[in-house]
Write an enzyme that holds these catalytic residues in place. Structure first.
Site, PDB file in Angstrom:
ATOM      1  N   SER A 154      43.851  36.570  24.205  1.00 50.19           N
ATOM      2  CA  SER A 154      43.310  35.088  24.590  1.00 50.19           C
ATOM      3  C   SER A 154      42.487  34.826  23.667  1.00 50.19           C
ATOM      4  O   SER A 154      41.559  35.873  23.318  1.00 50.19           O
ATOM      5  CB  SER A 154      43.175  34.961  26.008  1.00 50.19           C
ATOM      6  N   TYR A 167      39.883  37.806  34.446  1.00 42.97           N
ATOM      7  CA  TYR A 167      40.646  37.741  33.367  1.00 42.97           C
ATOM      8  C   TYR A 167      39.922  37.787  32.098  1.00 42.97           C
ATOM      9  O   TYR A 167      40.536  38.494  30.978  1.00 42.97           O
ATOM     10  CB  TYR A 167      40.931  36.035  33.399  1.00 42.97           C
TER      11      TYR A 167
HETATM   12  P1  NAD Z   1      53.069  32.249  32.456  1.00 45.97           P
HETATM   13  O1  NAD Z   1      52.544  32.578  33.956  1.00 45.97           O
HETATM   14  O2  NAD Z   1      54.206  31.510  32.270  1.00 45.97           O
HETATM   15  O3  NAD Z   1      53.645  33.895  31.841  1.00 45.97           O
HETATM   16  C1  NAD Z   1      53.045  34.992  32.513  1.00 45.97           C
HETATM   17  C2  NAD Z   1      54.205  35.744  32.866  1.00 45.97           C
HETATM   18  O4  NAD Z   1      54.017  37.097  33.156  1.00 45.97           O
HETATM   19  C3  NAD Z   1      55.183  35.392  33.902  1.00 45.97           C
HETATM   20  O5  NAD Z   1      56.541  35.348  33.228  1.00 45.97           O
HETATM   21  C4  NAD Z   1      55.134  36.251  35.161  1.00 45.97           C
HETATM   22  O6  NAD Z   1      56.243  36.591  35.743  1.00 45.97           O
HETATM   23  C5  NAD Z   1      54.691  37.434  34.149  1.00 45.97           C
HETATM   24  N1  NAD Z   1      54.264  38.644  35.130  1.00 45.97           N
HETATM   25  C6  NAD Z   1      53.324  38.381  35.824  1.00 45.97           C
HETATM   26  N2  NAD Z   1      52.830  39.762  36.603  1.00 45.97           N
HETATM   27  C7  NAD Z   1      53.783  40.560  35.859  1.00 45.97           C
HETATM   28  C8  NAD Z   1      53.920  41.866  36.074  1.00 45.97           C
HETATM   29  N3  NAD Z   1      53.331  42.669  37.070  1.00 45.97           N
HETATM   30  N4  NAD Z   1      54.990  42.606  35.291  1.00 45.97           N
HETATM   31  C9  NAD Z   1      55.354  41.829  34.466  1.00 45.97           C
HETATM   32  N5  NAD Z   1      55.611  40.366  34.520  1.00 45.97           N
HETATM   33  C10 NAD Z   1      54.637  39.834  35.174  1.00 45.97           C
HETATM   34  O7  NAD Z   1      51.933  32.184  31.474  1.00 45.97           O
HETATM   35  P2  NAD Z   1      51.719  32.229  29.684  1.00 45.97           P
HETATM   36  O8  NAD Z   1      50.678  31.251  29.329  1.00 45.97           O
HETATM   37  O9  NAD Z   1      53.150  32.135  29.205  1.00 45.97           O
HETATM   38  O10 NAD Z   1      51.067  33.576  29.724  1.00 45.97           O
HETATM   39  C11 NAD Z   1      51.625  34.588  28.840  1.00 45.97           C
HETATM   40  C12 NAD Z   1      50.749  35.401  28.628  1.00 45.97           C
HETATM   41  O11 NAD Z   1      49.671  34.505  27.467  1.00 45.97           O
HETATM   42  C13 NAD Z   1      49.344  35.951  29.306  1.00 45.97           C
HETATM   43  O12 NAD Z   1      49.017  37.258  28.950  1.00 45.97           O
HETATM   44  C14 NAD Z   1      48.281  35.027  29.307  1.00 45.97           C
HETATM   45  O13 NAD Z   1      46.924  35.799  29.416  1.00 45.97           O
HETATM   46  C15 NAD Z   1      48.411  34.727  27.807  1.00 45.97           C
HETATM   47  N6  NAD Z   1      47.623  33.432  27.411  1.00 45.97           N
HETATM   48  C16 NAD Z   1      48.216  32.357  27.600  1.00 45.97           C
HETATM   49  C17 NAD Z   1      47.526  31.121  27.362  1.00 45.97           C
HETATM   50  C18 NAD Z   1      47.848  29.785  27.510  1.00 45.97           C
HETATM   51  O14 NAD Z   1      47.242  28.832  27.223  1.00 45.97           O
HETATM   52  N7  NAD Z   1      49.025  29.560  28.384  1.00 45.97           N
HETATM   53  C19 NAD Z   1      46.424  31.158  26.758  1.00 45.97           C
HETATM   54  C20 NAD Z   1      45.891  32.600  26.125  1.00 45.97           C
HETATM   55  C21 NAD Z   1      46.406  33.724  26.733  1.00 45.97           C
END
Ligand code: NAD
Length: 269
Positions: A154, A167
């Site tokens: 991130s 986080y």
């Molecule tokens: P999201 O909530 O759609 O996806 C997160 C996924 O992780 C979900 O599908 C959830 O079911 C899964 N998950 C949660 N706990 C779990 C576990 N114990 N085992 C397996 N799967 C698990 O959100 P996203 O934005 O798609 O996030 C995906 C990644 O991207 C994360 O690591 C998040 O920190 C990172 N990220 C997202 C953003 C953003 O702006 N959306 C920015 C920076 C980083």
């Protein structure tokens, strides 16, 4: 899209939604066989829907239940994948979540929960992937590398984030985990990098884009003046997993519309 990952087997954690689902679709479009991981039974339908979309577009894959913070479940997911497809070429270490709280009110449970999924989960999956890459070694018919790992970090691996200490600490930890194991295994032809997304439109941050007011506020942080999409991350992931990036090791690729450019300094820096 070119089939740059033809026949390669990719495990994508947390792939039933958001960035993970987007990356799974992009890797599949590039020819990879995708393993769509989801954590708990209620999310199975969402994972199956992602797989159905991939199959409808001509792709191949399976869904796999596994809580990435549990060692035995991670080991089972890798063993099942290897049994079914012969090996694993790519790990997208994507699963992650937030449990936000002011630091002085943050419970140990909130701290441990986020660290166990976001950081320990990435350790457990990376370790299994590396064990398989070491076992197989380089197969030039598959790739110039023995295997590739992309950690989903991130912008908060470098931008401090008040109210989100657990986080931000997990993402800072991912940066050093990624760099350290990249250093440790580069000589085995294993390539390990991170993608560090900015604001990507997914369920994790729906409050930031749900209303026009929230989106306007978000835009003050993004020089490129648009919110990112899972597809933006998917294209970056395909590049990091393909031989096009064969000489790229241990980087954090910021895909953030310039969020890390200190936009507050645009007018008076
Ligand atoms: P999201 O909530 O759609 O996806 C997160 C996924 O992780 C979900 O599908 C959830 O079911 C899964 N998950 C949660 N706990 C779990 C576990 N114990 N085992 C397996 N799967 C698990 O959100 P996203 O934005 O798609 O996030 C995906 C990644 O991207 C994360 O690591 C998040 O920190 C990172 N990220 C997202 C953003 C953003 O702006 N959306 C920015 C920076 C980083």
């Amino acid at each position: 899209m070119d089939k740059k990952l033809s026949g390669q087997v990719a495990i994508i954690t947390g792939a039933s939604s958001g960035i993970g689902a987007g990356v799974a679709k992009s890797l599949s479009a590039a020819g990879a066989i995708v393993v769509i991981n989801y954590p708990v039974p209620p999310v199975k339908d969402a994972a199956e829907a992602v797989l159905a979309e991939i199959k409808a577009a001509g792709g191949t894959g399976i869904t796999a239940i596994c809580d990435v913070s549990r060692e035995n479940e991670v080991q089972k997911m890798f063993a099942d994948t290897i049994q079914q497809f012969g090996t694993v070429d790519i790990l997208i270490n994507n699963a992650g979540l937030q449990k936000d709280a002011p630091f002085d009110e943050m419970t140990l449970e909130q701290w441990n929960f986020v660290l166990s999924v976001n950081l320990t989960g990435q350790f457990l999956c990376a370790r299994e992937a590396i064990r398989e890459f070491l076992r197989r070694g380089v197969d030039p018919k598959r790739s110039r590398a023995a295997g590739k790992i992309v950690h989903m970090s991130s912008v908060h691996e470098v931008i401090p984030w008040a109210g989100h200490a657990n986080y931000a600490a997990s993402k800072g930890g991912i940066m050093m985990l990624m760099k350290t194991i990249s250093q440790e295994f580069a000589h085995k032809k294993i390539r390990i990098n991170s993608i560090s997304p900015g604001a990507i439109q997914t369920p994790i941050n729906y409050r930031d884009w749900q209303t026009p007011e929230a989106l306007d506020k978000l835009m003050t942080l993004i020089p490129y003046k648009r919110i990112g999409t899972p597809d933006d991350i998917g294209r970056a992931a395909v590049w990091l997993c393909s031989d096009d990036s064969d000489y790229v090791n241990g980087i954090s690729l910021f895909v953030d519309g310039g969020m890390t450019l200190y936009p507050d300094f645009t007018e008076n820096g």
